[in-house]
Design a protein around this motif. Structure first.
Motif, mmCIF file in Angstrom:
data_model
loop_
_atom_site.group_PDB
_atom_site.id
_atom_site.type_symbol
_atom_site.label_atom_id
_atom_site.label_comp_id
_atom_site.label_asym_id
_atom_site.label_seq_id
_atom_site.Cartn_x
_atom_site.Cartn_y
_atom_site.Cartn_z
ATOM 1 N N VAL A 15 0.822 -1.212 0.000
ATOM 2 C CA VAL A 15 0.000 0.000 0.000
ATOM 3 C C VAL A 15 0.853 1.258 0.000
ATOM 4 N N MET A 16 2.075 1.164 0.530
ATOM 5 C CA MET A 16 2.974 2.319 0.467
ATOM 6 C C MET A 16 3.393 2.604 -0.971
ATOM 7 N N GLY A 17 3.417 1.573 -1.814
ATOM 8 C CA GLY A 17 3.678 1.804 -3.231
ATOM 9 C C GLY A 17 2.552 2.586 -3.882
ATOM 10 N N ALA A 18 1.306 2.217 -3.571
ATOM 11 C CA ALA A 18 0.161 2.949 -4.105
ATOM 12 C C ALA A 18 0.155 4.385 -3.590
ATOM 13 N N ALA A 19 0.473 4.568 -2.317
ATOM 14 C CA ALA A 19 0.523 5.913 -1.735
ATOM 15 C C ALA A 19 1.610 6.746 -2.396
ATOM 16 N N ARG A 20 2.784 6.148 -2.576
ATOM 17 C CA ARG A 20 3.898 6.869 -3.197
ATOM 18 C C ARG A 20 3.551 7.279 -4.620
ATOM 19 N N ASP A 21 2.930 6.386 -5.378
ATOM 20 C CA ASP A 21 2.575 6.713 -6.753
ATOM 21 C C ASP A 21 1.550 7.841 -6.795
#
Length: 386
Positions: free
Chosen positions: A252-258
């Motif tokens: 989910v941190m990947g989705a947040a970062r994107d």
């Protein structure tokens, strides 16, 4: 000038091998996912053609030792999960269902014969698996499942229904959890046996580039050796769920970062009232809040990954990561969408797609409420689930 995507220099906490693993997955996502993800999402299509690429990158069961699996560290798996989910939650979910759920169930609870039969093909992407636990009336309380497996001579006969089962309609093998006269047990059920029916759930407003199914089990007969001998009681599926939950903490941190990156770049280019949006104080405040939560979430994920690699990670710590990071990720995606204005509701931009996907991620592998109660028990010593 500080790196706006790594204000705390978290990269300095990673090894060269970990950064290289992340770079390989990021390059794959940039080259093969980003150009087509809007098309797949709008068309509610899972890109099955990417499965061999997942295998080539060693992403399927990548944390498992032996049987052709990559045997990578927990941190490397987490970094890969973040990169995949920066592309789309549905892709990270495929890797999670295949590796953290189905393959882990076989690796943790199966016989050597079962491992040899299934794991090499699954890590090569030649065999797809699914993990059938949730039922239409049994989600957060899997102990109340009604799917039942009865003995009939040397065989088992399964009857029941499952819901929200990822990959079931394209899987060749299903890990099915069922009540028996001896409690909850796990079974390996080939999906081509008579009486097994998997039907994709549609339409969906979330996880559209992914597959979730209803499963019907009508007098499904399997041999006695289809039983996973090490899987007894709810601890068995929970051991697999914790592997998946750990991946979510990173993913989910990947989705947040994107979402954050999309909002940042847009705000620097979009002009309003004679200057870039990024020059307004309110815009900068929103970007700062996003960056703070992403950096804290990544530090939390990395800490849990190091503990996992050291064999010290506890279930309540996974709940802390899953609860916190999914909660902040969905807020970041929503705020990023708002910063894009009307343009943010189109598939030209990723935040609204991420926000919609995260509604599912926040729900599966334990809702906010379930993880709150896990942590509540850890704090008070009192189980308040009932």
């Amino acid at each position: 000038m500080p790196d706006p995507h790594d204000l705390l220099s978290i990269d300095s906490l990673l090894t060269n091998e970990e950064r290289e693993q992340r770079a390989r997955v990021r390059e794959f996502v940039d080259a093969e996912v980003r150009p087509r993800i809007a098309e797949w999402y709008e068309g509610a299509t899972f890109p099955v053609e990417l499965v061999p690429r997942f295998a080539q990158l060693g992403l399927l069961g990548m944390h498992i030792q032996g049987y052709g699996c990559a045997g990578r560290s927990a941190v490397e798996y987490g970094l890969a999960a973040a990169e995949l989910e920066a592309g789309d939650s549905g892709l990270r979910t495929f890797v999670s269902v295949q590796g953290s759920l189905a393959m882990t169930a076989i690796a943790k609870h199966g016989t050597e014969e079962q491992k040899d039969q299934w794991l090499p093909g699954m890590t090569a992407g030649e065999v797809i698996g699914c993990f059938a636990l949730t039922e239409p009336n049994s989600g957060s309380d899997p102990g109340s499942m009604t799917t039942f497996a009865r003995r009939d001579g040397d065989d088992w006969v399964l009857n029941g229904a499952k819901r929200w089962i990822g990959l079931a309609s394209i899987a060749q093998i299903a890990v099915v959890w069922a009540q028996t006269d001896d409690g909850i047990r796990g079974f390996l059920v080939p999906t081509d046996v008579p009486g097994f029916t998997a039907t994709p759930i549609a339409p969906k407003l979330s996880m559209r580039a992914s597959i979730q199914c209803d499963i019907e089990l009508a007098d499904v007969r399997i041999p006695g050796d289809a039983l996973l001998p090490g899987a007894q009681g709810l601890r068995a599926p929970f051991a697999c769920l914790n592997e998946a939950r750990y991946g979510i903490v990173w993913g989910v941190m990947g989705a947040a970062r994107d979402s954050y990156r999309g909002a940042l770049e847009y705000s620097k280019q979009r002009l309003q009232f004679g200057k870039a949006l990024a020059a307004f104080q309110l815009t900068q405040a929103k970007l700062v809040d996003m960056a703070l939560e992403i950096e804290k979430g990544l530090l939390l994920a990395l800490h849990l990954g190091r503990r996992k690699d050291a064999g010290e990670l506890q279930p309540h710590q996974i709940s802390m990561g899953k609860l916190n990071n999914t909660r902040v990720a969905i807020q970041i995606a929503r705020d990023a969408r708002a910063m894009l204005g009307g343009n943010g509701v189109t598939l030209d931009h990723s935040p609204m797609r991420h926000a919609n996907n995260l509604e599912s991620v926040r729900t599966y592998e334990g809702t906010d409420e379930v993880h709150t109660l896990v942590l509540g028990e850890a704090i008070t010593g009192i189980a308040a689930f009932r």
